[in-house]
Design a protein around this motif. Structure first.
Motif, mmCIF file in Angstrom:
data_model
loop_
_atom_site.group_PDB
_atom_site.id
_atom_site.type_symbol
_atom_site.label_atom_id
_atom_site.label_comp_id
_atom_site.label_asym_id
_atom_site.label_seq_id
_atom_site.Cartn_x
_atom_site.Cartn_y
_atom_site.Cartn_z
ATOM 1 N N TYR A 1 42.940 -0.902 20.245
ATOM 2 C CA TYR A 1 43.859 0.113 19.243
ATOM 3 C C TYR A 1 45.235 0.298 18.475
ATOM 4 O O TYR A 1 45.263 -1.090 18.755
ATOM 5 C CB TYR A 1 43.968 1.119 21.492
ATOM 6 C CG TYR A 1 44.518 2.412 20.888
ATOM 7 C CD1 TYR A 1 44.500 3.205 20.653
ATOM 8 C CD2 TYR A 1 46.229 1.884 20.717
ATOM 9 C CE1 TYR A 1 44.987 3.967 19.891
ATOM 10 C CE2 TYR A 1 46.898 3.233 21.364
ATOM 11 C CZ TYR A 1 46.369 4.747 20.681
ATOM 12 O OH TYR A 1 47.077 5.409 20.908
ATOM 13 N N GLN B 1 45.173 7.301 14.123
ATOM 14 C CA GLN B 1 44.528 6.574 14.868
ATOM 15 C C GLN B 1 43.144 5.882 15.376
ATOM 16 O O GLN B 1 42.623 6.390 14.775
ATOM 17 C CB GLN B 1 44.533 7.228 16.585
ATOM 18 C CG GLN B 1 46.034 7.963 17.539
ATOM 19 C CD GLN B 1 45.567 8.847 18.299
ATOM 20 O OE1 GLN B 1 45.010 10.578 17.954
ATOM 21 N NE2 GLN B 1 45.988 8.061 19.415
ATOM 22 N N ARG C 1 40.593 13.978 21.371
ATOM 23 C CA ARG C 1 41.868 13.505 22.521
ATOM 24 C C ARG C 1 40.628 12.142 23.039
ATOM 25 O O ARG C 1 41.879 12.008 23.946
ATOM 26 C CB ARG C 1 41.882 14.824 23.265
ATOM 27 C CG ARG C 1 43.034 15.996 23.262
ATOM 28 C CD ARG C 1 44.226 15.644 23.543
ATOM 29 N NE ARG C 1 45.284 16.541 22.823
ATOM 30 C CZ ARG C 1 46.260 16.508 22.749
ATOM 31 N NH1 ARG C 1 47.020 15.893 23.300
ATOM 32 N NH2 ARG C 1 47.352 17.880 22.709
ATOM 33 N N PRO D 1 42.661 8.548 22.518
ATOM 34 C CA PRO D 1 43.799 7.171 23.458
ATOM 35 C C PRO D 1 43.887 6.975 24.493
ATOM 36 O O PRO D 1 43.943 6.300 25.482
ATOM 37 C CB PRO D 1 45.141 7.646 22.980
ATOM 38 C CG PRO D 1 44.418 9.096 23.133
ATOM 39 C CD PRO D 1 43.341 8.882 22.199
ATOM 40 N N GLN D 2 42.662 7.576 25.710
ATOM 41 C CA GLN D 2 42.570 8.049 26.477
ATOM 42 C C GLN D 2 42.323 6.332 27.036
ATOM 43 O O GLN D 2 41.820 5.990 28.247
ATOM 44 C CB GLN D 2 41.647 8.723 27.183
ATOM 45 C CG GLN D 2 41.880 10.051 26.940
ATOM 46 C CD GLN D 2 42.769 10.275 27.698
ATOM 47 O OE1 GLN D 2 43.373 10.446 28.766
ATOM 48 N NE2 GLN D 2 43.552 11.061 26.690
ATOM 49 N N LEU E 1 45.215 4.279 27.168
ATOM 50 C CA LEU E 1 46.752 5.240 27.608
ATOM 51 C C LEU E 1 47.243 4.515 29.205
ATOM 52 O O LEU E 1 48.064 4.444 28.931
ATOM 53 C CB LEU E 1 46.191 6.754 27.685
ATOM 54 C CG LEU E 1 47.762 7.597 27.829
ATOM 55 C CD1 LEU E 1 48.521 7.273 27.115
ATOM 56 C CD2 LEU E 1 47.159 9.103 27.822
ATOM 57 N N GLN F 1 50.553 2.232 29.438
ATOM 58 C CA GLN F 1 51.537 3.248 30.348
ATOM 59 C C GLN F 1 51.958 2.100 31.550
ATOM 60 O O GLN F 1 53.287 2.387 32.569
ATOM 61 C CB GLN F 1 51.172 4.738 30.773
ATOM 62 C CG GLN F 1 51.261 5.272 30.619
ATOM 63 C CD GLN F 1 50.560 7.096 30.258
ATOM 64 O OE1 GLN F 1 49.958 6.576 31.845
ATOM 65 N NE2 GLN F 1 50.421 7.876 30.215
ATOM 66 N N ALA G 1 53.294 4.962 23.810
ATOM 67 C CA ALA G 1 51.777 5.745 23.920
ATOM 68 C C ALA G 1 51.148 6.261 22.952
ATOM 69 O O ALA G 1 50.723 6.214 22.850
ATOM 70 C CB ALA G 1 51.578 6.756 24.956
ATOM 71 N N ASP H 1 51.075 10.530 20.627
ATOM 72 C CA ASP H 1 51.100 11.938 21.794
ATOM 73 C C ASP H 1 52.191 11.759 22.009
ATOM 74 O O ASP H 1 52.760 12.486 22.984
ATOM 75 C CB ASP H 1 49.408 11.566 22.903
ATOM 76 C CG ASP H 1 48.604 11.819 22.603
ATOM 77 O OD1 ASP H 1 48.682 13.021 21.664
ATOM 78 O OD2 ASP H 1 47.650 10.867 22.834
ATOM 79 N N HIS I 1 54.188 12.577 25.610
ATOM 80 C CA HIS I 1 53.668 11.915 26.158
ATOM 81 C C HIS I 1 55.876 11.194 26.416
ATOM 82 O O HIS I 1 56.166 10.716 25.594
ATOM 83 C CB HIS I 1 53.892 10.572 25.743
ATOM 84 C CG HIS I 1 53.883 9.804 26.614
ATOM 85 N ND1 HIS I 1 52.655 8.841 27.256
ATOM 86 C CD2 HIS I 1 54.791 8.619 26.411
ATOM 87 C CE1 HIS I 1 53.518 8.140 28.091
ATOM 88 N NE2 HIS I 1 54.231 7.730 27.413
ATOM 89 N N GLU J 1 56.647 10.031 31.672
ATOM 90 C CA GLU J 1 54.823 9.520 32.219
ATOM 91 C C GLU J 1 54.659 7.910 32.432
ATOM 92 O O GLU J 1 52.763 7.609 32.445
ATOM 93 C CB GLU J 1 53.477 9.989 31.227
ATOM 94 C CG GLU J 1 53.969 11.553 30.748
ATOM 95 C CD GLU J 1 53.202 12.183 30.167
ATOM 96 O OE1 GLU J 1 52.335 11.565 29.560
ATOM 97 O OE2 GLU J 1 52.989 12.897 29.667
ATOM 98 N N ASP J 2 55.784 7.067 31.906
ATOM 99 C CA ASP J 2 55.587 5.562 32.362
ATOM 100 C C ASP J 2 55.367 5.212 33.993
ATOM 101 O O ASP J 2 55.974 5.820 34.553
ATOM 102 C CB ASP J 2 56.164 4.319 31.586
ATOM 103 C CG ASP J 2 55.929 5.225 29.793
ATOM 104 O OD1 ASP J 2 57.693 4.913 29.172
ATOM 105 O OD2 ASP J 2 55.019 5.195 29.652
#
Length: 446
Positions: A138, A145, A189, A192-193, A196, A200, A206, A209, A213, A217-218
């Motif tokens: 990644y 990205q 979308r 990064p999933q 991600l 985190q 991240a 986003d 983000h 969210e961490d």
């Protein structure tokens, strides 16, 4: 009809499932402001009632272990899947919850671009022992990205091998397994999933986003959302030999945080979830970070991480198949970093993707379906000779392009249009002669 339906699936299924059509023309903006703490939704009386219920119900761990939150965590630390060596010490704690959290975020704040390669190994222990391995790469730079993912087979070969790239203007996907590709003028979308949630937990920035983000969210956000209830234990404990502050929250988690000169390292986290009417705390997961290595500017990155998850507890707090509250069934996700680059080491060339020859491309920008040629200079002709993609996503000439038949392949089979036409005329004449011959014969027989 079958071909039309299949064409529709090829042209639209993947994109409609993963594409987000929001505008992405600008560069990355600053991290959003922190949102209100989750506890703000409770009044003081409600929160007191919740805590009293949790304390009365207690906490639970494997094989019938129960008691206080801390006693269950201590018992869990002795099990094989703890993955780490935890020992008490006489060293006093020196930092507050707020200081520890801010130092945890220093790693994320030091990163403006990232490229990370890793293997994700999932170990299923029960009910069936098995292992699945994923290979991931990644990268991000501004809004750009890159994600490459694949399943690793037991012999080391790759399958389900995909590359997704967003270059700031369009998203390209290339499936190496069957050599198909897609192209669309929005950001996916899906990109990064895959990594991600891993990022985190480090916790780290991240990527593109960032506008959505925030620090909330961490994993470190728990120290923000529940800081009114978090407590730092008076003495440190060592995790794999590293002295760590221990932070405890009665709502169900514990942190072991190593203080470094330029920041903090999250070494371990134990997280519980609330189950049943009495909100009993049941062990949910263990997060362990190991093999910390320098990545510049006094920051360190864990090159090995493990998350152990437990399951099979019913909403009423009982196990599926017996009366034991806690489930012994678990799986472990192990992340092993093989390469990591950051900031100025990342170049824009990483976010360019060209399709190799003989790739079948569903191009939603040009609204064409075509096969890439061997010579890149022939690409305009290949696109022209492809098939249009209709507004409903169907591809009328899907079969011909899919199986590599050139336009007018019947004509080429007869070498020229004139020969083709002559053959048709000859066939018609022969048919006329035969019919003329048979008609008198059939009349005489009658």
């Amino acid at each position: 009809m079958t071909i039309r339906v299949l064409s529709l699936c090829l042209a639209s299924l993947w994109f409609w499932s993963v594409i987000d059509v929001d505008s992405c023309s600008g560069e990355e903006t600053a991290v959003s402001a922190e949102k209100p703490r989750l506890l703000d939704q409770f009044t003081d009386a409600q929160l007191t009632h919740l805590l009293e219920g949790i304390k009365a119900a207690g906490a639970y761990g494997p094989s019938g272990i129960s008691g206080s939150l801390r006693s269950v965590a201590d018992a869990v630390n002795q099990f094989p899947y703890a993955h780490q060596d935890i020992q008490p010490s006489d060293l006093p704690a020196t930092h507050s919850v707020a200081e520890l959290r801010q130092a945890l975020l220093s790693l994320r704040n030091s990163i403006s671009a990232l490229e990370i390669s890793l293997h994700k190994t999932v170990h299923y222990v029960q009910p069936e022992a098995k292992t699945k391995i994923r290979q991931l790469c990644y990268a991000f730079l501004g809004l750009r990205q890159y994600l490459e993912d694949a399943d690793v087979l037991p012999d080391g070969s790759l399958t389900n091998h995909n590359v997704h790239v967003f270059d700031g203007e369009e998203t390209r996907r290339f499936t190496k397994t069957d050599q198909t590709a897609d192209r669309v003028a929005v950001r996916s979308r899906h990109l990064p999933q895959e990594v991600l949630m891993y990022l985190q937990t480090v916790p780290v920035f991240a990527g593109p986003d960032a506008v959505e983000h925030g620090p909330h969210e961490d994993v470190a956000a728990l120290l923000f959302d529940y800081k009114a209830l978090c407590q730092v234990l008076p003495t440190l404990e060592t995790v794999d030999g590293a002295p760590c502050h221990v932070v405890v929250c009665p709502l169900g988690f514990l942190f072991w945080i190593e203080v470094k000169e330029n920041g903090c390292n999250l070494r371990r986290m134990v997280e519980f979830r609330m189950e049943g009417n009495q909100n009993a705390l049941v062990l949910n997961r263990l997060l362990a970070h190991q093999d910390f290595r320098p990545v510049g500017a006094g920051q360190e990155w864990p090159f090995k991480s493990r998350e152990t998850y437990f399951d099979d507890v019913l909403p009423d707090g009982t196990r599926y198949q017996d009366d034991s509250l806690f489930s012994d069934r678990y799986l472990t996700r192990e992340y092993t970093v093989t390469d990591l680059k950051r900031n100025s080491s990342i170049t824009e060339s990483r976010f360019q993707l060209s399709y190799p020859p003989e790739t079948l491309v569903t191009d939603m920008i040009l609204q064409r379906y075509y096969r890439t040629p061997t010579d890149p200079q022939d690409l305009p002709d290949a696109i022209k000779d492809g098939s249009p993609i209709q507004a409903d996503g169907t591809i009328p000439d899907w079969y011909r392009v899919r199986f590599g038949e050139p336009p007018g392949y019947l004509e080429q089979y007869f070498h020229s249009k004139w020969i083709f036409c002559l053959c048709v005329v000859v066939i018609l004449l022969l048919a006329w002669v035969v019919c003329s011959y048979l008609s008198p014969t059939q009349g005489k027989d009658a």
